[in-house]
Design a protein around this motif. Structure first.
Motif, PDB file in Angstrom:
ATOM      1  N   GLY A   1      30.717 -83.232  24.110  1.00 31.22           N
ATOM      2  CA  GLY A   1      30.957 -82.103  24.983  1.00 31.22           C
ATOM      3  C   GLY A   1      32.321 -81.508  24.732  1.00 31.22           C
ATOM      4  O   GLY A   1      33.008 -81.873  23.790  1.00 31.22           O
ATOM      5  N   ASN A   2      32.709 -80.576  25.590  1.00 23.52           N
ATOM      6  CA  ASN A   2      34.013 -79.930  25.471  1.00 23.52           C
ATOM      7  C   ASN A   2      34.917 -80.420  26.580  1.00 23.52           C
ATOM      8  O   ASN A   2      34.486 -80.596  27.726  1.00 23.52           O
ATOM      9  CB  ASN A   2      33.869 -78.414  25.587  1.00 23.52           C
ATOM     10  CG  ASN A   2      33.092 -77.827  24.424  1.00 23.52           C
ATOM     11  OD1 ASN A   2      33.214 -78.297  23.304  1.00 23.52           O
ATOM     12  ND2 ASN A   2      32.293 -76.807  24.691  1.00 23.52           N
ATOM     13  N   LEU A   3      36.156 -80.561  26.245  1.00 29.74           N
ATOM     14  CA  LEU A   3      37.173 -80.935  27.208  1.00 29.74           C
ATOM     15  C   LEU A   3      38.224 -79.842  27.178  1.00 29.74           C
ATOM     16  O   LEU A   3      38.856 -79.608  26.153  1.00 29.74           O
ATOM     17  CB  LEU A   3      37.798 -82.287  26.864  1.00 29.74           C
ATOM     18  CG  LEU A   3      38.983 -82.716  27.722  1.00 29.74           C
ATOM     19  CD1 LEU A   3      38.552 -82.904  29.178  1.00 29.74           C
ATOM     20  CD2 LEU A   3      39.586 -83.996  27.168  1.00 29.74           C
ATOM     21  N   ASN A   4      38.367 -79.159  28.273  1.00 25.37           N
ATOM     22  CA  ASN A   4      39.363 -78.097  28.374  1.00 25.37           C
ATOM     23  C   ASN A   4      40.514 -78.584  29.242  1.00 25.37           C
ATOM     24  O   ASN A   4      40.301 -79.010  30.361  1.00 25.37           O
ATOM     25  CB  ASN A   4      38.758 -76.827  28.982  1.00 25.37           C
ATOM     26  CG  ASN A   4      37.659 -76.275  28.110  1.00 25.37           C
ATOM     27  OD1 ASN A   4      37.830 -76.141  26.903  1.00 25.37           O
ATOM     28  ND2 ASN A   4      36.519 -75.960  28.720  1.00 25.37           N
ATOM     29  N   ILE A   5      41.696 -78.522  28.691  1.00 23.32           N
ATOM     30  CA  ILE A   5      42.883 -78.945  29.423  1.00 23.32           C
ATOM     31  C   ILE A   5      43.777 -77.714  29.564  1.00 23.32           C
ATOM     32  O   ILE A   5      44.149 -77.078  28.578  1.00 23.32           O
ATOM     33  CB  ILE A   5      43.631 -80.069  28.679  1.00 23.32           C
ATOM     34  CG1 ILE A   5      42.716 -81.276  28.508  1.00 23.32           C
ATOM     35  CG2 ILE A   5      44.913 -80.441  29.415  1.00 23.32           C
ATOM     36  CD1 ILE A   5      43.290 -82.396  27.703  1.00 23.32           C
TER      37      ILE A   5
END
Length: 71
Positions: A64-68
């Motif tokens: 998945g994507n991890l947006n920080i």
């Protein structure tokens, strides 16, 4: 690997770590306590690499994507 080359590499490693890894006797060699520790730690690293490779190639991998963001 030739014996003199291996002996030099072991000696260099012992000097780098500042410990004696082997007890050397007449036609006999055995691991010291530090040698056993290093052997066990190296095996842990090999096991971890194998587990990591298996996890990366298995369907159990979390994707998945991890947006920080900041601010």
């Amino acid at each position: 690997m030739a014996q003199p080359s291996l002996s030099k590499q072991i000696k260099d490693l012992e000097e780098e770590l500042g410990v004696t890894l082997f007890t050397r006797g007449h036609r006999q060699i055995s691991l010291t306590e530090e040698g056993y520790f290093l052997r066990d730690r190296a095996q842990e690293m090999i096991d971890m690499e194998e587990q990591t490779a298996q996890a990366l190639t298995s369907s159990k991998l979390i994707t998945g994507n991890l947006n920080i963001g900041t601010g």
